[in-house]
Design a protein around this motif. Structure first.
Motif, PDB file in Angstrom:
ATOM      1  N   SER A   3       0.832  -1.197   0.000  1.00 13.36           N
ATOM      2  CA  SER A   3       0.000   0.000   0.000  1.00 13.36           C
ATOM      3  C   SER A   3       0.877   1.263   0.000  1.00 13.36           C
ATOM      4  CB  SER A   3      -0.918  -0.005   1.216  1.00 13.36           C
ATOM      5  OG  SER A   3      -1.633   1.193   1.287  1.00 13.36           O
ATOM      6  N   ASN A   4       1.912   1.259   0.818  1.00 18.26           N
ATOM      7  CA  ASN A   4       2.835   2.399   0.868  1.00 18.26           C
ATOM      8  C   ASN A   4       3.533   2.597  -0.480  1.00 18.26           C
ATOM      9  OD1 ASN A   4       2.249   3.042   3.494  1.00 18.26           O
ATOM     10  ND2 ASN A   4       4.015   1.955   4.357  1.00 18.26           N
ATOM     11  N   LYS A   5       3.899   1.495  -1.088  1.00 15.93           N
ATOM     12  CA  LYS A   5       4.559   1.563  -2.401  1.00 15.93           C
ATOM     13  C   LYS A   5       3.614   2.184  -3.425  1.00 15.93           C
ATOM     14  CE  LYS A   5       6.720  -1.201  -5.978  1.00 15.93           C
ATOM     15  NZ  LYS A   5       7.044  -2.516  -6.469  1.00 15.93           N
ATOM     16  N   ARG A   6       2.367   1.775  -3.438  1.00 12.94           N
ATOM     17  CA  ARG A   6       1.386   2.313  -4.390  1.00 12.94           C
ATOM     18  C   ARG A   6       1.128   3.799  -4.136  1.00 12.94           C
ATOM     19  NH1 ARG A   6       1.121   0.545  -8.865  1.00 12.94           N
ATOM     20  NH2 ARG A   6      -0.977   1.327  -9.140  1.00 12.94           N
ATOM     21  N   ILE A   7       1.071   4.184  -2.875  1.00 16.16           N
ATOM     22  CA  ILE A   7       0.868   5.591  -2.531  1.00 16.16           C
ATOM     23  C   ILE A   7       2.049   6.422  -3.036  1.00 16.16           C
ATOM     24  CG2 ILE A   7       0.774   7.253  -0.621  1.00 16.16           C
ATOM     25  CD1 ILE A   7      -0.949   5.161   0.869  1.00 16.16           C
ATOM     26  N   GLN A   8       3.264   5.929  -2.825  1.00 10.74           N
ATOM     27  CA  GLN A   8       4.448   6.645  -3.297  1.00 10.74           C
ATOM     28  C   GLN A   8       4.453   6.734  -4.827  1.00 10.74           C
ATOM     29  OE1 GLN A   8       7.713   4.569  -1.384  1.00 10.74           O
ATOM     30  NE2 GLN A   8       7.936   6.273   0.066  1.00 10.74           N
ATOM     31  N   GLU A   9       4.047   5.669  -5.479  1.00  8.62           N
ATOM     32  CA  GLU A   9       3.986   5.692  -6.940  1.00  8.62           C
ATOM     33  C   GLU A   9       2.980   6.733  -7.418  1.00  8.62           C
ATOM     34  OE1 GLU A   9       3.082   1.670  -8.022  1.00  8.62           O
ATOM     35  OE2 GLU A   9       5.172   1.037  -7.952  1.00  8.62           O
ATOM     36  N   LEU A  10       1.829   6.803  -6.775  1.00 14.03           N
ATOM     37  CA  LEU A  10       0.810   7.788  -7.154  1.00 14.03           C
ATOM     38  C   LEU A  10       1.298   9.213  -6.895  1.00 14.03           C
ATOM     39  CD1 LEU A  10      -2.439   6.017  -5.887  1.00 14.03           C
ATOM     40  CD2 LEU A  10      -1.748   6.400  -8.261  1.00 14.03           C
ATOM     41  N   GLU A  11       1.956   9.424  -5.771  1.00 14.02           N
ATOM     42  CA  GLU A  11       2.497  10.747  -5.472  1.00 14.02           C
ATOM     43  C   GLU A  11       3.531  11.155  -6.509  1.00 14.02           C
ATOM     44  OE1 GLU A  11       3.919  10.237  -1.472  1.00 14.02           O
ATOM     45  OE2 GLU A  11       1.976  10.720  -0.584  1.00 14.02           O
ATOM     46  N   LEU A  12       4.347  10.180  -6.905  1.00 12.22           N
ATOM     47  CA  LEU A  12       5.355  10.440  -7.920  1.00 12.22           C
ATOM     48  C   LEU A  12       4.720  10.796  -9.254  1.00 12.22           C
ATOM     49  CD1 LEU A  12       8.058   8.088  -6.820  1.00 12.22           C
ATOM     50  CD2 LEU A  12       8.565   9.850  -8.465  1.00 12.22           C
ATOM     51  N   VAL A  13       3.695  10.089  -9.635  1.00 12.31           N
ATOM     52  CA  VAL A  13       3.006  10.366 -10.894  1.00 12.31           C
ATOM     53  C   VAL A  13       2.411  11.768 -10.858  1.00 12.31           C
ATOM     54  CG1 VAL A  13       1.025   9.725 -12.327  1.00 12.31           C
ATOM     55  CG2 VAL A  13       2.576   7.951 -11.485  1.00 12.31           C
ATOM     56  N   MET A  14       1.796  12.119  -9.746  1.00 13.13           N
ATOM     57  CA  MET A  14       1.212  13.454  -9.621  1.00 13.13           C
ATOM     58  C   MET A  14       2.293  14.535  -9.700  1.00 13.13           C
ATOM     59  SD  MET A  14      -1.748  12.563  -6.778  1.00 13.13           S
ATOM     60  CE  MET A  14      -1.619  14.133  -6.016  1.00 13.13           C
ATOM     61  N   GLU A  15       3.403  14.308  -9.025  1.00 15.85           N
ATOM     62  CA  GLU A  15       4.509  15.266  -9.052  1.00 15.85           C
ATOM     63  C   GLU A  15       5.102  15.352 -10.461  1.00 15.85           C
ATOM     64  OE1 GLU A  15       6.951  18.204  -7.649  1.00 15.85           O
ATOM     65  OE2 GLU A  15       5.345  17.223  -6.551  1.00 15.85           O
ATOM     66  N   PHE A  16       5.227  14.204 -11.100  1.00 21.10           N
ATOM     67  CA  PHE A  16       5.762  14.199 -12.457  1.00 21.10           C
ATOM     68  C   PHE A  16       4.864  14.992 -13.401  1.00 21.10           C
ATOM     69  CE2 PHE A  16       6.147  12.588 -16.752  1.00 21.10           C
ATOM     70  CZ  PHE A  16       7.501  12.758 -16.968  1.00 21.10           C
ATOM     71  N   SER A  86      14.174   3.574  -5.318  1.00 23.59           N
ATOM     72  CA  SER A  86      14.619   2.538  -6.254  1.00 23.59           C
ATOM     73  C   SER A  86      13.616   1.391  -6.370  1.00 23.59           C
ATOM     74  CB  SER A  86      15.982   1.998  -5.817  1.00 23.59           C
ATOM     75  OG  SER A  86      15.890   1.498  -4.494  1.00 23.59           O
ATOM     76  N   PHE A  87      12.768   1.209  -5.379  1.00 18.55           N
ATOM     77  CA  PHE A  87      11.815   0.104  -5.440  1.00 18.55           C
ATOM     78  C   PHE A  87      10.565   0.454  -6.249  1.00 18.55           C
ATOM     79  CE2 PHE A  87      10.997   2.536  -1.646  1.00 18.55           C
ATOM     80  CZ  PHE A  87       9.640   2.735  -1.666  1.00 18.55           C
ATOM     81  N   VAL A  88      10.421   1.731  -6.595  1.00 22.75           N
ATOM     82  CA  VAL A  88       9.274   2.154  -7.392  1.00 22.75           C
ATOM     83  C   VAL A  88       9.698   2.161  -8.856  1.00 22.75           C
ATOM     84  CG1 VAL A  88       7.649   4.022  -7.821  1.00 22.75           C
ATOM     85  CG2 VAL A  88       8.433   3.584  -5.502  1.00 22.75           C
ATOM     86  N   ASP A  89       8.831   1.652  -9.721  1.00 17.97           N
ATOM     87  CA  ASP A  89       9.157   1.599 -11.140  1.00 17.97           C
ATOM     88  C   ASP A  89       8.954   2.973 -11.777  1.00 17.97           C
ATOM     89  OD1 ASP A  89       9.805   0.751 -13.666  1.00 17.97           O
ATOM     90  OD2 ASP A  89       7.792  -0.022 -14.088  1.00 17.97           O
ATOM     91  N   VAL A  90      10.054   3.695 -11.945  1.00 19.24           N
ATOM     92  CA  VAL A  90       9.986   5.045 -12.497  1.00 19.24           C
ATOM     93  C   VAL A  90      10.822   5.184 -13.770  1.00 19.24           C
ATOM     94  CG1 VAL A  90       9.488   6.150 -10.287  1.00 19.24           C
ATOM     95  CG2 VAL A  90      11.860   5.841 -10.994  1.00 19.24           C
TER      96      VAL A  90
END
Length: 144
Positions: A3-16, A86-90
């Motif tokens: 869940s934390n990983k998905r939240i970080q991914e979503l935050e990253l997408v929004m920031e991107f 690094s654990f998030v696919d970016v």
């Protein structure tokens, strides 16, 4: 953890998306205005008066161009936080960012080189103008 990983991914997408919007504006300005104006300074006039006018116009452009460079660089700095995730696919985002960064760096380098060239050309013409005036004064003194 997932869940934390998905939240970080979503935050990253929004920031991107915010960074990408900003950079699209910067990129559009570079392509539609910036590069064209830099090309106009390739052939500088051969009189000191015209060269000083071109320098004045370039300084006005340089202020605006430097602001776009600064905005683009600030937007890219915001994405430096991705290095820690690094654990998030970016990967796909990093590829886009690298393209933006390369474009921005290329333009900013060209801007710096043009700024230096215009300044040095003006200095050279001012020097030659002083030499020319000195020769004219010397010739007038010899004739008297």
């Amino acid at each position: 953890m997932l869940s934390n990983k998905r939240i970080q991914e979503l935050e990253l997408v929004m920031e991107f998306e915010k960074v990408e919007e900003c950079f699209k504006e910067v990129s559009s300005w570079i392509e539609n205005v910036g590069r064209k104006r830099l090309m106009e300074t390739v052939n500088l006039d051969d009189s000191l008066e015209m060269l000083l006018q071109a320098q004045k116009q370039f300084k006005e452009f340089d202020l605006v161009a430097s602001e776009y460079c600064r905005r683009g660089q600030e937007a890219l700095k915001k994405m430096n936080q991705w290095e820690d995730l690094s654990f998030v696919d970016v990967h796909s985002y990093r590829v886009k960012l690298q393209t933006y960064e390369d474009e921005l760096e290329d333009f900013c380098t060209q801007l710096d080189e043009t700024r230096h060239r215009v300044c040095e050309t003006v200095r050279l013409y001012e020097f030659f103008d002083k030499v020319k005036q000195g020769i004219c004064c010397t010739e007038e003194g010899v004739k008297s």
